[in-house]
Enzyme design. Structure first.
Site, PDB file in Angstrom:
ATOM      1  N   ASP A  99      -4.048   3.774   2.501  1.00  0.00           N
ATOM      2  CA  ASP A  99      -5.499   3.590   2.658  1.00  0.00           C
ATOM      3  C   ASP A  99      -5.850   2.152   3.050  1.00  0.00           C
ATOM      4  O   ASP A  99      -7.014   1.761   3.037  1.00  0.00           O
ATOM      5  CB  ASP A  99      -6.244   4.008   1.384  1.00  0.00           C
ATOM      6  CG  ASP A  99      -5.857   3.144   0.186  1.00  0.00           C
ATOM      7  OD1 ASP A  99      -5.016   2.223   0.341  1.00  0.00           O
ATOM      8  OD2 ASP A  99      -6.407   3.376  -0.912  1.00  0.00           O
ATOM      9  N   GLU A 159       6.198 -10.852 -29.093  1.00  0.00           N
ATOM     10  CA  GLU A 159       6.005 -12.144 -28.403  1.00  0.00           C
ATOM     11  C   GLU A 159       4.912 -12.053 -27.328  1.00  0.00           C
ATOM     12  O   GLU A 159       5.115 -12.402 -26.162  1.00  0.00           O
ATOM     13  CB  GLU A 159       7.305 -12.620 -27.745  1.00  0.00           C
ATOM     14  CG  GLU A 159       8.373 -13.015 -28.737  1.00  0.00           C
ATOM     15  CD  GLU A 159       9.599 -13.634 -28.077  1.00  0.00           C
ATOM     16  OE1 GLU A 159      10.205 -14.512 -28.711  1.00  0.00           O
ATOM     17  OE2 GLU A 159       9.954 -13.251 -26.931  1.00  0.00           O
ATOM     18  N   ASP A 161      -9.220 -15.136 -17.753  1.00  0.00           N
ATOM     19  CA  ASP A 161     -10.087 -15.634 -16.688  1.00  0.00           C
ATOM     20  C   ASP A 161     -11.232 -16.471 -17.282  1.00  0.00           C
ATOM     21  O   ASP A 161     -11.838 -16.076 -18.286  1.00  0.00           O
ATOM     22  CB  ASP A 161     -10.665 -14.418 -15.943  1.00  0.00           C
ATOM     23  CG  ASP A 161     -11.402 -14.791 -14.678  1.00  0.00           C
ATOM     24  OD1 ASP A 161     -10.757 -15.295 -13.753  1.00  0.00           O
ATOM     25  OD2 ASP A 161     -12.635 -14.568 -14.617  1.00  0.00           O
ATOM     26  N   ASP A 211      -1.763  -1.110  -4.071  1.00  0.00           N
ATOM     27  CA  ASP A 211      -2.080  -0.347  -5.284  1.00  0.00           C
ATOM     28  C   ASP A 211      -0.940  -0.482  -6.292  1.00  0.00           C
ATOM     29  O   ASP A 211       0.105  -1.072  -5.990  1.00  0.00           O
ATOM     30  CB  ASP A 211      -2.325   1.133  -4.928  1.00  0.00           C
ATOM     31  CG  ASP A 211      -1.292   1.638  -3.936  1.00  0.00           C
ATOM     32  OD1 ASP A 211      -0.094   1.438  -4.208  1.00  0.00           O
ATOM     33  OD2 ASP A 211      -1.668   2.203  -2.881  1.00  0.00           O
ATOM     34  N   ASP A 226       0.850  -1.201   0.000  1.00  0.00           N
ATOM     35  CA  ASP A 226       0.000   0.000   0.000  1.00  0.00           C
ATOM     36  C   ASP A 226       0.884   1.248   0.000  1.00  0.00           C
ATOM     37  O   ASP A 226       1.559   1.529   0.992  1.00  0.00           O
ATOM     38  CB  ASP A 226      -0.889  -0.059   1.250  1.00  0.00           C
ATOM     39  CG  ASP A 226      -1.682   1.232   1.450  1.00  0.00           C
ATOM     40  OD1 ASP A 226      -1.775   2.030   0.501  1.00  0.00           O
ATOM     41  OD2 ASP A 226      -2.214   1.408   2.572  1.00  0.00           O
ATOM     42  N   ASN A 267      -0.249   4.434  -0.513  1.00  0.00           N
ATOM     43  CA  ASN A 267      -0.884   5.720  -0.155  1.00  0.00           C
ATOM     44  C   ASN A 267      -1.638   5.666   1.169  1.00  0.00           C
ATOM     45  O   ASN A 267      -2.477   6.519   1.448  1.00  0.00           O
ATOM     46  CB  ASN A 267      -1.797   6.203  -1.286  1.00  0.00           C
ATOM     47  CG  ASN A 267      -2.933   5.237  -1.544  1.00  0.00           C
ATOM     48  OD1 ASN A 267      -2.971   4.154  -0.941  1.00  0.00           O
ATOM     49  ND2 ASN A 267      -3.857   5.602  -2.415  1.00  0.00           N
TER      50      ASN A 267
HETATM   51  C1  NOJ Z   1     -11.480 -17.064 -11.638  1.00  0.00           C
HETATM   52  C2  NOJ Z   1     -10.762 -16.062 -10.790  1.00  0.00           C
HETATM   53  O1  NOJ Z   1      -9.469 -16.536 -10.536  1.00  0.00           O
HETATM   54  C3  NOJ Z   1     -11.583 -15.874  -9.547  1.00  0.00           C
HETATM   55  O2  NOJ Z   1     -10.906 -15.146  -8.555  1.00  0.00           O
HETATM   56  C4  NOJ Z   1     -12.878 -15.237  -9.926  1.00  0.00           C
HETATM   57  O3  NOJ Z   1     -13.707 -15.144  -8.785  1.00  0.00           O
HETATM   58  C5  NOJ Z   1     -13.608 -16.051 -10.992  1.00  0.00           C
HETATM   59  N1  NOJ Z   1     -12.733 -16.497 -12.039  1.00  0.00           N
HETATM   60  C6  NOJ Z   1     -14.685 -15.224 -11.634  1.00  0.00           C
HETATM   61  O4  NOJ Z   1     -14.112 -14.224 -12.421  1.00  0.00           O
END
Ligand code: NOJ
Length: 535
Positions: free
Chosen positions: A26, A269, A201, A30, A22, A24
């Site tokens: 809070d 790449e 994700d 960050d 952190d 700043n």
């Molecule tokens: C996988 C992510 O690693 C996790 O943290 C998240 O809650 C779910 N996907 C939904 O985005």
């Protein structure tokens, strides 16, 4: 030895920005905080950082609920801070991987807000999965969210929208070309800002099929899909074969397009790693075919028992399956979604397993704090922030334990992480586990990681495949040992609670714990420890 391209056998350090440092005062980490600690990151011997999301977000799911994917949330700083972080990382020869979240947006994203204000059947609603209720008023099907509770939430005019995760994370409709166009814009935005790759994700979730069909065991399936819910592995695997909303063929078309986009940046790449936990495991190889993504996470080590047969199977399967598509595996012992490895299998075992894995071919992911041997934070229910905890009425505690901020220095919590109260409490019991303390102790987990990653670079990156020396399947000599050779290194792990002899030749160059003795021409590996020998 250097391998090309950069990502092929890289060590990638996962930073959860809110918990790193952190700058700043809070109470939350960050981007400038990350930038200010890049020398530490570099000193670990890693090649790249992967930053969990820092985009504009109401933060209902730790930033994986993105309200604007092309901006930085004020809690983390601003776009200039992101640019500076990337510049400073590159100055230190560290690559930067951003986390892209294409399965869903936050309900605060302007598209979803527009959808709520629009009529059923409108083009605004077609960017998501809106359906009418069943005749009896129930949701379109019985699916349960991965965070618990129904996968559907009703809006004012009676329609329901689909969310595989929290109700604040409406799933996007990838059959709508506008969605891909918007994500391509996002990918280009971050590449143009300087990032070197993406962690994708829920990469296996974008295409939905049979959206109106019920599942025979929706609760069991939801549990099976959660790494933090313990379950018999046969039961889990059987359920995982029945997921109706993951790993549909259509996702591969998306990644073929993205690959062309990445490759259009010649000389850069740009790489991508898929978070695609799919079943059977062979399906994961489809994500890393030559015209798709570069890596796919192997999640097996996040749940594997510390047992030689289990670990042999995981390693052997991952190497051989990836080889069928000419790819290398990835290895991860911890991440922000699963219990920390030291808590899950024990401190000494966690060190031994890390040293075992660092010798293997492919890329290794290290979750920030893993290098210190951090356990999961012990939290009160009142501290918890994970949507899973709330959506299951506390029945599942969730992932906050792995996300407790890092202890940097000093004798008193919050150990230099922040000058304010940290967003999750850091236990006073972590006093000996600060980075400052571990740097001063040559026997610490931190020094083990630094030394191992240096040796990995010197002797193993680019050294080709492994030859098993000891395992139940390969000339089994002892239940307790698992051993392979690679290049000039022999790696021996003793999983048992007593010292064990082995025939490994060569000079000891690193051991994860205890002392390796010589006896009658043999090496004696301490209990729960791994050693590397150089021939
Ligand atoms: C996988 C992510 O690693 C996790 O943290 C998240 O809650 C779910 N996907 C939904 O985005």
């Amino acid at each position: 030895m250097n391998s090309s391209p950069w990502w092929k056998e890289a060590t990638i350090y996962q930073i959860y920005p809110r918990s790193f440092f952190d700058s700043n005062g809070d109470g939350e980490g960050d981007l400038p905080g990350v930038t200010s600690k890049l020398d530490y990151v570099k000193s670990l011997g890693v090649d790249a950082i992967w930053l969990s999301p820092f985009y504009t977000s109401p933060n209902k799911d730790g930033g994986y609920d993105v309200a604007n994917p092309r901006d930085v949330d004020p809690r983390f700083g601003n776009l200039e801070d992101a640019r500076e972080l990337i510049t400073q990382a590159h100055k230190r020869d560290l690559r930067v991987i951003a986390d892209i979240v294409p399965n869903h947006f936050s309900d605060q994203h302007e598209w979803f807000q527009a959808a709520l204000k629009s009529k059923r059947g409108s083009k605004e609603r077609e960017r998501f999965h809106f359906y009418d209720a069943n005749e009896d008023g129930t949701p379109p099907n019985n699916w349960i969210s991965l965070f618990g509770g129904p996968s559907w939430t009703q809006v004012e005019d009676g329609q329901f929208y689909l969310h595989l995760f929290d109700s604040s994370q409406p799933d996007l409709n990838w059959e709508n070309p506008e969605v891909n166009a918007d994500f391509e814009k996002t990918l280009r935005f971050w590449i143009d800002l300087g990032v070197d790759g993406f962690r994708i994700d829920v990469a296996h979730g974008l295409i939905k099929e049979d959206v109106l069909t019920n599942h025979p065991d929706p609760q069991g399936l939801s549990n099976a899909l959660r790494l933090d819910v313990a379950m018999d592995s046969d039961e889990r695997n059987a359920l995982l074969l029945t997921v109706p909303y993951f790993d549909r063929q259509g996702v591969h078309e998306i990644y073929r397009k993205w690959r062309k986009l990445f490759d259009s940046y010649s000389g850069r790449e740009i790489m991508a790693v898929a978070e695609a936990w799919v079943h059977p495991p062979v399906n994961a190889t489809r994500y890393v075919r030559a015209d798709e993504l570069h890596q796919v996470f192997n999640f097996d080590l996040l749940t594997a028992e510390f047992n030689s047969d289990v670990l042999f199977d995981v390693v052997e399967r991952s190497i051989s399956l990836n080889a069928t598509v000419n790819a290398l595996p990835t290895w991860a012992l911890s991440n922000h979604d699963s219990p920390r490895v030291a808590s899950r299998i024990g401190d000494e075992q966690a060190r031994a397993l890390a040293l075992f894995v660092f010798g293997l071919p492919g890329s290794t992911y290290v979750f920030a704090g893993q290098e210190l041997g951090l356990p999961d934070g012990q939290l009160q229910d009142s501290d918890r922030q994970d949507p899973t905890f709330f959506r299951t009425n506390g029945a599942i505690k969730g992932r906050d334990g792995a996300r407790v901020p890092l202890p940097w220095s000093g004798d008193t919590t919050p150990f230099g992480f922040s000058t304010a109260k940290p967003w999750l409490p850091i236990s006073q019991s972590w006093k000996d586990l600060t980075i400052e303390n571990e740097l001063a102790d040559p026997k610490s987990s931190l020094h083990l990681y630094k030394n191992a990653l240096d040796l990995r670079k010197e002797f193993l990156v680019g050294a080709g495949g492994i030859t098993w020396l000891e395992s139940s399947q390969h000339g089994h000599k002892s239940d307790s040992l698992l051993s392979y050779s690679r290049g000039s290194i022999t790696v021996v792990m003793n999983l048992s609670d007593s010292a064990a002899e082995c025939d490994a030749a060569g000079k000891l160059i690193i051991v994860s714990g205890g002392t390796v003795d010589a006896r009658d021409g043999k090496k004696v590996i301490p209990a729960r420890s791994t050693a590397w020998f150089l021939t």
